[in-house]
Design an enzyme around this catalytic site. Structure first.
Site, short mmCIF file in Angstrom:
data_model
loop_
_atom_site.label_atom_id
_atom_site.label_comp_id
_atom_site.label_asym_id
_atom_site.label_seq_id
_atom_site.Cartn_x
_atom_site.Cartn_y
_atom_site.Cartn_z
N GLU A 187 -8.04 8.32 6.21
CA GLU A 187 -8.37 8.87 7.53
C GLU A 187 -8.90 10.31 7.47
O GLU A 187 -8.24 11.24 7.95
CB GLU A 187 -7.14 8.79 8.44
CG GLU A 187 -6.67 7.38 8.72
CD GLU A 187 -5.62 7.30 9.83
OE1 GLU A 187 -5.20 8.35 10.32
OE2 GLU A 187 -5.25 6.18 10.20
N ARG A 213 0.85 -1.19 0.00
CA ARG A 213 0.00 0.00 0.00
C ARG A 213 0.89 1.24 0.00
O ARG A 213 1.76 1.40 0.85
CB ARG A 213 -0.92 0.00 1.24
CG ARG A 213 -1.77 1.25 1.30
CD ARG A 213 -2.78 1.27 2.44
NE ARG A 213 -3.36 2.60 2.45
CZ ARG A 213 -3.63 3.32 3.52
NH1 ARG A 213 -3.40 2.83 4.74
NH2 ARG A 213 -4.11 4.53 3.42
N TYR A 267 -5.30 1.06 15.57
CA TYR A 267 -4.06 0.87 16.32
C TYR A 267 -4.26 0.51 17.78
O TYR A 267 -3.50 -0.26 18.34
CB TYR A 267 -3.19 2.14 16.25
CG TYR A 267 -2.57 2.35 14.89
CD1 TYR A 267 -1.31 1.82 14.60
CD2 TYR A 267 -3.23 3.04 13.88
CE1 TYR A 267 -0.72 2.00 13.35
CE2 TYR A 267 -2.66 3.22 12.63
CZ TYR A 267 -1.41 2.69 12.37
OH TYR A 267 -0.83 2.85 11.14
N HIS A 279 -3.29 10.90 0.88
CA HIS A 279 -2.88 10.59 2.26
C HIS A 279 -2.36 11.89 2.86
O HIS A 279 -1.17 12.07 3.14
CB HIS A 279 -1.80 9.49 2.25
CG HIS A 279 -1.65 8.78 3.57
ND1 HIS A 279 -1.85 7.43 3.73
CD2 HIS A 279 -1.31 9.22 4.80
CE1 HIS A 279 -1.64 7.08 4.99
NE2 HIS A 279 -1.30 8.17 5.66
N ASN A 287 -8.35 1.53 9.39
CA ASN A 287 -7.07 1.71 10.10
C ASN A 287 -7.37 1.64 11.59
O ASN A 287 -8.26 2.33 12.08
CB ASN A 287 -6.45 3.08 9.80
CG ASN A 287 -5.86 3.16 8.40
OD1 ASN A 287 -5.91 2.19 7.65
ND2 ASN A 287 -5.31 4.31 8.08
N GLU A 323 -4.31 -0.50 7.87
CA GLU A 323 -3.19 -0.15 8.75
C GLU A 323 -3.40 -0.76 10.12
O GLU A 323 -4.51 -0.71 10.67
CB GLU A 323 -3.06 1.36 8.97
CG GLU A 323 -2.51 2.13 7.81
CD GLU A 323 -2.37 3.63 8.09
OE1 GLU A 323 -2.09 4.01 9.25
OE2 GLU A 323 -2.55 4.41 7.15
C1 BGC Z 1 -1.70 7.30 9.48
C2 BGC Z 1 -0.26 7.04 9.12
C3 BGC Z 1 0.60 7.10 10.37
C4 BGC Z 1 0.10 6.04 11.32
C5 BGC Z 1 0.94 5.79 12.55
C6 BGC Z 1 -2.13 6.67 10.76
O1 BGC Z 1 -2.99 7.53 11.40
O2 BGC Z 1 -2.53 6.97 8.40
O3 BGC Z 1 0.13 7.94 8.15
O4 BGC Z 1 1.94 6.99 10.11
O5 BGC Z 1 -1.19 6.39 11.73
O6 BGC Z 1 1.11 6.90 13.32
#
Ligand code: BGC
Length: 498
Positions: free
Chosen positions: A192, A101, A334, A146, A332, A401
Site C-alpha cells: 500500500e 501472508r 475493503y 509493510h 488490497n 487483503e
Molecule cells: C493495511 C493493514 C491494515 C488493514 C486494516 C490495510 O490498509 O495493509 O496493515 O491492518 O488495512 O485496517
C-alpha cells in the site's frame, strides 16, 4: 446493559443487511483457486527491541504521538508472535489454507537499515517461521515492506522523501531474496504505497508523521515506485531463474461508484480511482503516471505559483525501467464510496485531496462495519475487479487483503461471516460472469492485531487475542470455523454447482 443492547442492535442491523441466500453465488471456486490469510510484522510480532531489532518509524511514532493512536497503545508486544509464531502457524494449518501472508521487519534483519550489518537473530526468526510453515504445508507470501521503515533511515535520509531510498530498499530486498531463496516463492515488494506516502509524508497522520500536503506525498510516490522497480529487476535478473517465484507490489483502493450516470460523475469516479490506484499502478502496468494526474497537478501547481509541477516527472529511461515490473496484480480492498463531481477546490491550499476534487459519500442504507471508515458493499469489489481488467488488461489478480473491521470484537461475529460471504460471492461473480482472472483470495486477518492508528480498538481477526493476558491467548471466533469450512468445501452455500 445499555452497551450490550447497543451491540446487539448493531449486530442485528449488520446481519440483516447481508446478502440473501439467493444472492450468494453457488458455484464452486475454480480448481487451483487459492486461499490465504494475511498479517504484518509490526501488527503482530512484538519483540520490538528484542535480539538486536531496532526501532521502526511506527515504533517511534506510537511512542511519540500517542494522541494519534486510538488507545494510546504501542506495538511493543502486540500479539507476541515473535514468541508465539508456532501457534499462529498451527492456526493457519488448521484452517487448511494455501498461503500465509506475512511481512519481514526490515529493522529486525538490518538494524541500521543498511546492508552492512545483518542481524543473525532476526534472520533466524524468519528461518524458523518458514520452516514451521513448510512443515505445515503452507506457502509463505512475503511482503518485504509493510510500512516499518527502520527509524535510522528516516533520521539519516528523510525516509521516502530521499532519492537514495530506492538503493537502500534494493540492498535490503537483495539480501532477503538471497537469505530466503529456498523458503519463499511468492514475494511482495511494498504494501500500500498510497498509505505510506499520503499518510506518512502528506497528511502526516501515519508514521513517520511528516506533514507535506500535496508535495511530499508525490515525491514519496516516485521514490517508492523506483524502489519497487529496482527490487523487481534484482529479483528478475539475479534470482528468478533459480527461485522460480513471483513478485509484485500491493496497491490498495476503495471502489468509487459514480454517483449518477452523468458524464461528470463518471469522470469523477474515474479521476479518484486514477489518483488512488492509477498513481501507483499506471507506472508499473502501463508506463508513467496517469494523464489525468499529470494534467491536474501541473495545472494547479502553476496556479498556486510553483515553478514546476508538484508531481515529479519520470524520465523516459525511468518510465521504461518501471513499466512491466509485475508478475501479478496484488490488490488490497475493503470498502466502497460513491463519487460525485463537484466544483474544483479553491487554489491556495495544495493537497492531494484538493488535486482530486471529488465529492465522496456513502449510501445511508449500506451496513457499516462498526468502524467509521467502513461500509459493507460486496458489489463494489466486483465493480473494482471489472475496472481493473478494463484498465490493466487480463492480468492475474491476487487479492492480498480483504476483511471486516469492527469495534465490538464480539465472538459470535455473524456480521464478519456475512461480509466474507458477500465479498467472496462478488469474487465468484467476477470470475464466472465477467471473466476476471482472479486466482487468490487472502483474508485480513487471522488474528486481532495492532491496527496502526486504531491501536487495539479495531478488530479484524477470525481469532480473538486477549491483549491483557501476558500469554496473548488466541481464541477462534465463529468466523474462523465458517472460513475453515468454506476453504474445505470451496463453496459459500450449503450446496454448490460446478
Ligand atoms: C493495511 C493493514 C491494515 C488493514 C486494516 C490495510 O490498509 O495493509 O496493515 O491492518 O488495512 O485496517
Amino acid at each position: 446493559m445499555l452497551a450490550m443492547m447497543k451491540v446487539l442492535v448493531l449486530v442485528l442491523s449488520l446481519f440483516s443487511a447481508g446478502l440473501t441466500d439467493d444472492e450468494i453465488n453457488s458455484r464452486y471456486f475454480p480448481e487451483g483457486f487459492k486461499f490465504g490469510v494475511a498479517n504484518a510484522a509490526t501488527q503482530i510480532e512484538g519483540g520490538w527491541l528484542e535480539d538486536g531489532k531496532t526501532e521502526s518509524v511506527w515504533d517511534r511514532f506510537a511512542h511519540t504521538h500517542p494522541e494519534l493512536i486510538a488507545d494510546r497503545s504501542t506495538p511493543d508486544i502486540a500479539c507476541d508472535s515473535y514468541h508465539k509464531y508456532k501457534e499462529d502457524v498451527a492456526m493457519v494449518k488448521a484452517m487448511g489454507l494455501d498461503y500465509y501472508r506475512l511481512s519481514i521487519a526490515w529493522a529486525r534483519i538490518l538494524p541500521t537499515g543498511h546492508a552492512d550489518k545483518v542481524n543473525q537473530a532476526g534472520v533466524q526468526y524468519y528461518k524458523n517461521l518458514f520452516a514451521e510453515l513448510k512443515a505445515a504445508n503452507v506457502e509463505p507470501m512475503v511482503t518485504l515492506y509493510h510500512w516499518d521503515l527502520p527509524q535510522n533511515l528516516e533520521d539519516l535520509h528523510g525516509g521516502w522523501l530521499d532519492e537514495t531510498m530506492a538503493d537502500h530498499f534494493a540492498e535490503y530486498a537483495r539480501l532477503c531474496f538471497e537469505l530466503f531463496k529456498d523458503d519463499v516463492k511468492m514475494w511482495i515488494t511494498i504494501n500500500e504505497p498510497k498509505q505510506v506516502c499520503q499518510g506518512g509524508y502528506g497528511t502526516g497522520l501515519l508514521a513517520p508523521g511528516v506533514v507535506s500536503n500535496g508535495v511530499g506525498e508525490y515525491i514519496c510516490a516516485k521514490n517508492v515506485i523506483l524502489a519497487h522497480a529496482k527490487a523487481y529487476h534484482i529479483y528478475n535478473d539475479e534470482f528468478r531463474a533459480t527461485n522460480q517465484g513471483r513478485i509484485a507490489m500491493v496497491i490498495d483502493t476503495t471502489w468509487y461508484e459514480p454517483g449518477s450516470d452523468s458524464e461528470e460523475d463518471q469522470e469523477a469516479s474515474e479521476r479518484i480511482l486514477q489518483f488512488n490506484f492509477g498513481l501507483y499502478a499506471n507506472p508499473i502496468f502501463i508506463g508513467n503516471w496517469p494523464q489525468v494526474v499529470i494534467d491536474r497537478v501541473a495545472q494547479r501547481s502553476e496556479l498556486e505559483g510553483f515553478n514546476s509541477s508538484r508531481l515529479p516527472s519520470f524520465t523516459d529511461e525511468e518510465i521504461a525501467y518501471v513499466k512491466g515490473t509485475y508478475d501479478y496484480l496484488a490488490l488490497n480492498h475493503y470498502s466502497t464510496n460513491m463519487a460525485n463531481a463537484t466544483a474544483d477546490s479553491p487554489i491556495g491550499d495544495p493537497s492531494y485531496a484538493n488535486d482530486i476534487s471529488v465529492l465522496t459519500w456513502r449510501q445511508p442504507e449500506w451496513p457499516s462495519g462498526a468502524a467509521d471508515w467502513f461500509a459493507v458493499v460486496p458489489w463494489g469489489l466486483r465493480h473494482l475487479l471489472v475496472w481493473l481488467k478494463k484498465t490493466y488488461g487480463d492480468v492475474e489478480i491476487v487479492i492480498t487483503e480483504n476483511g471486516l473491521s469492527d469495534t465490538t470484537g464480539i465472538m459470535e461475529d455473524d456480521h464478519r461471516i456475512s461480509y466474507y460471504q458477500g465479498y467472496l460471492s462478488a469474487c465468484l461473480d467476477a470470475i464466472y460472469e465477467d471473466g476476471v482472472n482472479l486466482s487468490t483470495y487472502t483474508a485480513w486477518s487471522i488474528i486481532d492485531d495492532w491496527e496502526w492508528n486504531g491501536g487495539y480498538t479495531s478488530f479484524l481477526g477470525m481469532y480473538y487475542v486477549n491483549f491483557t493476558d501476558p500469554e496473548r491467548t488466541r481464541i477462534p471466533r465463529k468466523s474462523a470455523s465458517w472460513f475453515t469450512n468454506m476453504v474445505a468445501t470451496r463453496c459459500l452455500v450449503d450446496t454448490c454447482t460446478e
